[in-house]
Design an enzyme around this catalytic site. Structure first.
Site, PDB file in Angstrom:
ATOM      1  N   HIS A 136      91.505  18.977  48.467  1.00 47.25           N
ATOM      2  CA  HIS A 136      92.597  17.988  48.624  1.00 47.25           C
ATOM      3  C   HIS A 136      93.636  18.375  49.670  1.00 47.25           C
ATOM      4  O   HIS A 136      94.445  17.527  50.059  1.00 47.25           O
ATOM      5  CB  HIS A 136      93.332  17.765  47.304  1.00 47.25           C
ATOM      6  CG  HIS A 136      92.501  17.213  46.202  1.00 47.25           C
ATOM      7  ND1 HIS A 136      91.781  16.049  46.320  1.00 47.25           N
ATOM      8  CD2 HIS A 136      92.269  17.667  44.934  1.00 47.25           C
ATOM      9  CE1 HIS A 136      91.136  15.816  45.175  1.00 47.25           C
ATOM     10  NE2 HIS A 136      91.415  16.780  44.319  1.00 47.25           N
TER      11      HIS A 136
HETATM   12  O1  VJV Z   1      97.288  13.009  38.607  1.00 45.26           O
HETATM   13  C1  VJV Z   1      97.947  13.778  39.284  1.00 45.26           C
HETATM   14  C2  VJV Z   1      99.364  13.430  39.767  1.00 45.26           C
HETATM   15  C3  VJV Z   1     100.384  13.281  38.808  1.00 45.26           C
HETATM   16  C4  VJV Z   1     101.758  13.816  39.082  1.00 45.26           C
HETATM   17  C5  VJV Z   1     101.909  15.263  38.569  1.00 45.26           C
HETATM   18  N1  VJV Z   1     101.620  15.333  37.119  1.00 45.26           N
HETATM   19  C6  VJV Z   1     101.727  16.729  36.641  1.00 45.26           C
HETATM   20  C7  VJV Z   1     100.257  14.840  36.835  1.00 45.26           C
HETATM   21  C8  VJV Z   1     100.092  13.395  37.326  1.00 45.26           C
HETATM   22  C9  VJV Z   1      99.943  12.124  39.539  1.00 45.26           C
HETATM   23  N2  VJV Z   1      97.471  14.976  39.645  1.00 45.26           N
HETATM   24  C10 VJV Z   1      96.198  15.469  39.194  1.00 45.26           C
HETATM   25  C11 VJV Z   1      95.666  16.449  40.221  1.00 45.26           C
HETATM   26  C12 VJV Z   1      94.253  16.836  39.977  1.00 45.26           C
HETATM   27  C13 VJV Z   1      93.788  17.845  40.996  1.00 45.26           C
HETATM   28  C14 VJV Z   1      92.317  18.143  40.902  1.00 45.26           C
HETATM   29  C15 VJV Z   1      91.926  19.255  41.855  1.00 45.26           C
HETATM   30  C16 VJV Z   1      90.438  19.381  42.101  1.00 45.26           C
HETATM   31  O2  VJV Z   1      89.761  19.643  40.898  1.00 45.26           O
HETATM   32  O3  VJV Z   1      89.870  18.193  42.620  1.00 45.26           O
HETATM   33  C17 VJV Z   1      90.108  20.481  43.132  1.00 45.26           C
HETATM   34  C18 VJV Z   1      90.599  21.816  42.828  1.00 45.26           C
HETATM   35  C19 VJV Z   1      96.368  16.106  37.877  1.00 45.26           C
HETATM   36  N3  VJV Z   1      95.567  15.914  36.818  1.00 45.26           N
HETATM   37  C20 VJV Z   1      96.044  16.690  35.811  1.00 45.26           C
HETATM   38  C21 VJV Z   1      97.174  17.328  36.294  1.00 45.26           C
HETATM   39  N4  VJV Z   1      97.344  16.956  37.557  1.00 45.26           N
HETATM   40  C22 VJV Z   1      98.026  18.275  35.565  1.00 45.26           C
HETATM   41  C23 VJV Z   1      98.870  19.095  36.285  1.00 45.26           C
HETATM   42  C24 VJV Z   1      99.700  20.008  35.619  1.00 45.26           C
HETATM   43  C25 VJV Z   1      99.645  20.100  34.217  1.00 45.26           C
HETATM   44  C26 VJV Z   1      98.777  19.241  33.508  1.00 45.26           C
HETATM   45  C27 VJV Z   1      97.970  18.339  34.195  1.00 45.26           C
HETATM   46  C28 VJV Z   1     100.573  20.862  36.312  1.00 45.26           C
HETATM   47  C29 VJV Z   1     101.358  21.750  35.598  1.00 45.26           C
HETATM   48  C30 VJV Z   1     101.271  21.795  34.218  1.00 45.26           C
HETATM   49  N5  VJV Z   1     100.425  20.985  33.546  1.00 45.26           N
HETATM   50  C31 VJV Z   1     102.101  22.754  33.413  1.00 45.26           C
HETATM   51 ZN    ZN Z   2      88.456  18.130  40.675  1.00 47.37          ZN
END
Ligand code: VJV
Ligand code: ZN
Ligand code: CA
Length: 373
Positions: A136
């Site tokens: 990403h």
């Molecule tokens: O969905 C999103 C973005 C948000 C804003 C930020 N919040 C935390 C979550 C919703 C819209 N981000 C995804 C990113 C997924 C990245 C995937 C990476 C890969 O596998 O493709 C390659 C390495 C997302 N899904 C879940 C989370 N973020 C998430 C982030 C956290 C969390 C729990 C869930 C960050 C910190 C903490 N908990 C403490």
């Molecule tokens: Zn992924």
């Protein structure tokens, strides 16, 4: 089946970096993977290499000077100020400024660039970097747990030697950073399989096919929840076979994101370890220079199991692997079954219910037919 020269890039420090308490991305999974690879006695069957850490200057082959400079300067304490209150470079909770961030990125990127050099020189047939696959990361911004795009840097290295590179992405999320980087060129074909529909990052429809000279060279395979081994294979094999026929890549980079496995904390697919690894076996069979990278994967035990098994697939020794885990420092943690397996669950496969998988496959094949031979 003939043996392949396999190079395995590993840095013993990589597992010690942490994104912070509660963050789903855990570099520790690379360390656990390495312990399984070690316990299965695979190390003496490969060229085990410690990656040369990528310099800031090397990172600017893709990223802006300003962003790379920021990554090397930021600390947990200065993050608020240097990101202008979380509006530049790092946005939101997904990409924290953790301790050792720039070093972590240099190990991940160094492994993928090293893998590319190793393949291009002909010293190895397959090169592995489980610390890579961070698809990403953008030119001037971090995104979705990714800061430096090791994949783009690795592909740029391959393009010094090879006319055409194929990038395949089986992570549950869309490989948007890599697609964007090569969107207007016909020298790199990108093909991502991913969950689409109210899911991060929200891109990757079948209408997005590349632009200018690159028109037709971005392939997207949007999927729904619950895809099984059988369904996945029914779209992966024909699409990748057709790509090999019409694009004739000189090298292939396979991002093996393990969040497409059943039971992943963030993913929503239903692949077993065998369904996931089949992609590795399929490309190995085609005898084309191959780089295997990591990526997502948030149920750590399953990530380690699968990447260890895929290392065995690269070596062509998967049939000799005992599915009862050998003793290793994490043995107790792998209970109650202590097995090298990731089983499917009973979720519905929404891809077959409404015939959407067939439509997606036909669409992708039609796009590729237009490139012709
Ligand atoms: O969905 C999103 C973005 C948000 C804003 C930020 N919040 C935390 C979550 C919703 C819209 N981000 C995804 C990113 C997924 C990245 C995937 C990476 C890969 O596998 O493709 C390659 C390495 C997302 N899904 C879940 C989370 N973020 C998430 C982030 C956290 C969390 C729990 C869930 C960050 C910190 C903490 N908990 C403490
Ligand atoms: Zn992924
Ligand atoms: Ca993907």
């Amino acid at each position: 089946m003939s043996k392949r020269k396999v190079a395995y890039y590993h840095d013993a420090d990589v597992g010690a970096y942490t994104y912070g308490l509660g963050h789903p991305m855990k570099p520790h999974r690379i360390h656990v993977t390495h312990e399984l690879v070690t316990a299965y006695d695979m190390l003496d069957k490969m060229q085990v290499l410690r990656p040369k850490r990528a310099s800031a200057e090397t990172m600017t082959r893709f990223h802006t000077d300003e962003y790379v400079h920021f990554l090397h300067r930021v600390t947990p304490e200065t993050a608020e100020e240097l990101t202008y209150g979380g509006t530049r470079f790092l946005v939101g909770e997904d990409n924290p400024a953790f301790e050792g961030l720039a070093e972590f990125c240099s190990i991940s990127a160094g492994g993928s660039i090293g893998a590319a050099q190793r393949i291009a020189s002909g010293a190895s047939d397959i090169a592995i970097n489980w610390a890579g696959g961070l698809h990403h990361a953008k030119k001037r911004e971090a995104s979705g747990f990714c800061y430096v795009n090791d994949i783009v840097l690795g592909i740029l290295e391959l393009l010094r030697t090879y006319p055409r590179v194929l990038y395949i992405d089986i992570d549950c999320h869309h490989g948007d950073g890599v697609e964007e980087a090569f969107y207007t060129t016909d020298r790199v074909m990108t093909c991502s399989f991913h969950k689409f529909g109210e899911y991060f990052p929200g891109t990757g429809t079948q209408e997005d096919r590349g632009r200018g000279k690159g028109k037709g060279y971005a392939v997207n395979v949007p999927l729904k929840d619950g895809i099984t081994d059988e369904s996945f294979q029914s779209v992966f094999e024909p699409v990748i076979s057709k790509i090999l026929e019409v694009f004739r890549p000189s090298a292939v980079v396979l991002q093996c994101g393990a969040d497409s496995l059943s039971g992943d904390k963030l993913g929503c697919f239903n692949l077993t370890m065998y369904g996931h690894s089949h992609c590795v076996q399929f490309l190995r069979q085609h005898n084309v220079p191959l780089i295997l990278l990591g990526g997502g994967g948030y149920t750590v035990k399953n990530v380690a199991r699968t990447w260890a098994f895929e290392t065995a697939c690269a070596l062509g020794i998967e049939n000799e692997i005992d599915t009862n885990l050998p003793w290793n420092p994490y043995f107790e943690w792998f209970g109650p079954r202590y097995r090298l397996e990731v089983a499917a669950n009973n979720m519905d496969d929404l891809n077959v219910k409404d015939g959407s998988l067939e439509k997606v496959r036909i669409n992708a094949l039609e796009q590729l037919r237009e490139l012709g031979p």
